[in-house]
Design an enzyme around this catalytic site. Structure first.
Site, PDB file in Angstrom:
ATOM      1  CG  HIS A 101      22.637 -56.172 -75.788  1.00  0.00           C
ATOM      2  ND1 HIS A 101      23.092 -56.507 -76.972  1.00  0.00           N
ATOM      3  CD2 HIS A 101      22.064 -57.519 -75.633  1.00  0.00           C
ATOM      4  CE1 HIS A 101      22.684 -57.738 -77.600  1.00  0.00           C
ATOM      5  NE2 HIS A 101      21.899 -58.360 -76.621  1.00  0.00           N
ATOM      6  CG  ASP A 150      21.535 -62.324 -78.994  1.00  0.00           C
ATOM      7  OD1 ASP A 150      20.401 -61.804 -79.507  1.00  0.00           O
ATOM      8  OD2 ASP A 150      22.119 -61.878 -77.624  1.00  0.00           O
ATOM      9  CG  HIS A 195     -14.578 -47.048-109.960  1.00  0.00           C
ATOM     10  ND1 HIS A 195     -14.031 -45.793-110.070  1.00  0.00           N
ATOM     11  CD2 HIS A 195     -13.771 -47.701-109.390  1.00  0.00           C
ATOM     12  CE1 HIS A 195     -13.100 -45.409-109.251  1.00  0.00           C
ATOM     13  NE2 HIS A 195     -12.521 -46.471-108.883  1.00  0.00           N
ATOM     14  CD  GLN A 223      18.781 -59.110 -73.769  1.00  0.00           C
ATOM     15  OE1 GLN A 223      19.189 -60.204 -73.972  1.00  0.00           O
ATOM     16  NE2 GLN A 223      18.627 -58.487 -74.971  1.00  0.00           N
ATOM     17  CD  GLU A 249      15.734 -57.047 -78.697  1.00  0.00           C
ATOM     18  OE1 GLU A 249      16.398 -57.118 -79.557  1.00  0.00           O
ATOM     19  OE2 GLU A 249      15.905 -56.552 -77.463  1.00  0.00           O
ATOM     20  CG  HIS A 250      15.440 -60.668 -76.436  1.00  0.00           C
ATOM     21  ND1 HIS A 250      16.007 -59.774 -76.323  1.00  0.00           N
ATOM     22  CD2 HIS A 250      15.901 -61.672 -77.481  1.00  0.00           C
ATOM     23  CE1 HIS A 250      16.897 -59.648 -77.384  1.00  0.00           C
ATOM     24  NE2 HIS A 250      16.773 -60.559 -78.125  1.00  0.00           N
TER      25      HIS A 250
END
Length: 426
Positions: free
Chosen positions: A255, A353, A412, A252, A319-320
Site C-alpha cells: 500500500h 479492500d 429557562h 498490506q 486498521e485491519h
C-alpha cells in the site's frame, strides 16, 4: 531481515502508530488553503500544472469524457466494478439509522434521519489507480440519499482521469468529477470555487498533504477522519499455512512505504516458519520498491498467550486485524480496537479492500480506539424531535424547572413554568 520482538518475559505495552505531520507541511497546506479560498479555480489550474504536469482546459470532467471512459474500460473490469458497487449498496443500506417514535407521560418524541445535502469524495492518484476508492466513498453517499456528490482526483499528465475511475464514478452516483488533487482539492470542496461547489462533509484518504488539509478545514466542514499509513495485525496460532500469512503481510506492505504490519503468535516455531515463507515470497512481490521500504516497519512479535495477544492487538489499534486461529470466534470478543476484522485462513484482508462485506476506508494511526470505518451513517444527520402535550407539561415541569433554577437559568425555568400554568388551566 524482519524485526522480531519477544514480549513473553517482559510483557509491556505496544504503541499504536501515530500520525506525524511536520511543521513545513502544515505551513505549505495553510498557504494552499488560503490561496484557493481567495483565488479559486486559477490556483487549481496552476497547481495541476506544477504537481501533476497537466495543462487543463477545464477542471470538470465532461460528458464526452465519461462516454469515452465507458468505451475504454474492458468488459470484465466493468463487470467487476458493477459487482463491487452492488455489494456496497447492499452493505450501505444496512448502515443507515432508522427513524423512530415513542410516546409516554404526555410526551411524543423520536429521531428523524436526513441525508447531508452535499459531500466531497477524495480519491488519490499517484502510486496507483483507485476505482475501488471511488466506490467506497461515493456509493454510501448515494444510498444515503445525498443529492450532490463531488469527487476530486488528480489528473494524469495528459489532463485525463483514468477510464476505470470515471466509469466507477458514473456508476456509483457522482454528480460532479473535478480534476484536482492534493490539499488544493480539499480546499476547493471546503470553500467552493467557480467550478467546484462547496460541500458539507469531505471523505476519503490521501497523502500527508490531503490529511493535513482535512485537519485544517475540520469544523468548517465535516471530515471522516485523518488517514495515516495502512496497518495490519495478524494473530496466528496452531496449524496455519505460513505462506498465506507471509502473503498477507506483503499485500498490506504494498500500500505505502510507511505501512505498518505486525505478526503476533505464541509459537516461536511458527514465527520462524512465517519469516522463512516471507523471505521466499518477497522476491516475487509486486511494487517491490514500496514493499522493501514498508517491511522496515514490520514487527514479528512473540506473546505469552492469547490474552496477551488480545492486549497487544488493542494497544496497536490497527486498521485491519486478521485472526488465523483455530477458533477465532472465541478470540473475537476480546478485540476492542480494530477497523475491520478478518476470520480464518480463507479470509484474506484484500477481500475487504474490494467490498466483500467491508468498506476499505478505515481508521488508522491508532484511531480505531474511538473511530469506525466509513459507513452510510456518516452521510446522514439525526435530529431529535419532541412534542409536549398539556399532560406532559404538567408532569415534566416541576423537575425540569427545578434543575434550571439550580443552574441559575431562571429564563429557562420561566419558559417552562408559564406553560405549566397554562396547562393547569386547560
Amino acid at each position: 531481515m524482519l524485526d522480531v520482538l519477544d514480549l513473553r518475559e517482559r510483557g509491556g505495552r505496544l504503541e499504536p502508530s501515530k500520525l506525524e505531520i511536520d511543521p513545513a507541511t502544515t505551513e505549505t497546506v495553510r498557504v494552499i488553503l488560503q490561496r484557493v479560498f481567495v483565488e479559486g479555480d486559477e490556483v487549481l489550474l496552476e497547481l495541476a500544472a506544477k504537481f501533476d504536469k497537466a495543462t487543463l482546459a477545464s477542471l470538470i470532467v465532461t460528458e464526452e469524457e465519461f462516454v469515452r471512459a465507458e468505451r475504454e474500460v474492458p468488459a470484465d473490469l466493468k463487470a467487476a466494478l458493477d459487482g463491487l458497487i452492488d455489494r456496497l449498496r447492499e452493505l450501505a443500506a444496512r448502515q443507515i439509522p432508522a427513524e423512530w417514535w415513542d410516546e409516554r407521560d404526555g410526551v411524543r418524541f423520536g429521531e428523524i434521519v436526513r441525508p447531508l445535502a452535499s459531500v466531497g469524495c477524495y480519491v488519490p492518484g499517484g502510486r496507483a489507480l483507485y476505482p475501488s476508492s471511488v466506490c467506497m466513498t461515493v456509493v454510501p453517499a448515494a444510498v444515503a440519499g445525498v443529492e450532490e456528490i463531488v469527487l476530486c482526483t488528480p489528473p494524469q499528465a495528459d489532463g485525463s482521469i483514468p477510464a476505470a475511475v470515471l466509469y466507477a464514478a458514473q456508476r456509483a452516483g457522482t454528480t460532479c468529477v473535478a480534476k484536482t488533487g492534493g490539499a488544493q482539492a480539499v480546499a476547493a470542496m471546503a470553500y467552493g470555487t467557480e467550478s467546484i461547489p462547496s460541500v458539507d462533509r469531505i471523505v476519503g484518504p490521501g497523502n500527508v498533504y490531503v490529511t493535513e488539509a482535512k485537519r485544517q478545514v475540520a469544523g468548517f466542514v465535516g471530515i471522516d477522519g485523518l488517514a495515516g499509513p495502512s496497518e495490519l495485525a495478524i494473530v496466528a496460532e496452531g496449524d496455519i499455512d505460513p505462506r498465506m500469512a507471509a502473503l498477507d503481510l506483503i499485500a498490506q506492505a504494498e500500500h505505502d512505504p510507511e505501512a505498518r504490519t505486525f505478526f503476533l503468535t505464541t509459537d516461536p516455531a511458527l514465527l520462524e516458519k512465517v519469516i522463512a515463507a516471507f523471505e521466499q515470497e518477497i522476491p516475487h512481490a509486486g511494487r517491490r520498491e514500496i514493499v522493501d521500504q514498508a517491511v522496515r516497519h514490520t514487527k514479528m512479535i512473540l506473546v505469552r498467550d492469547l490474552d496477551h495477544a488480545a492486549a497487544a492487538v488493542n494497544d496497536l489499534a490497527c486498521e485491519h486485524v486478521s485472526l488465523l486461529l483455530e477458533e477465532p470466534e472465541a478470540f473475537l470478543p476480546r478485540v476492542r480496537n480494530a477497523g475491520a476484522v478478518f476470520l480464518r485462513h480463507w479470509t484474506a484482508v484484500p477481500y475487504g479492500d474490494y467490498g466483500v462485506a467491508s468498506n476499505h476506508v478505515l481508521p488508522t494511526a491508532g484511531t480505531s480506539r474511538f473511530a469506525s470505518g466509513l459507513r452510510a451513517a456518516d452521510y446522514v444527520t439525526v435530529s431529535s424531535v419532541v412534542q409536549m402535550s398539556p399532560e406532559g407539561v404538567r408532569r415534566m415541569t416541576p423537575g425540569t424547572s427545578a434543575i434550571a433554577r439550580a443552574e441559575g437559568l431562571v429564563g429557562h425555568a420561566q419558559a417552562m413554568d408559564a406553560r405549566a400554568g397554562e396547562a393547569d388551566g386547560a
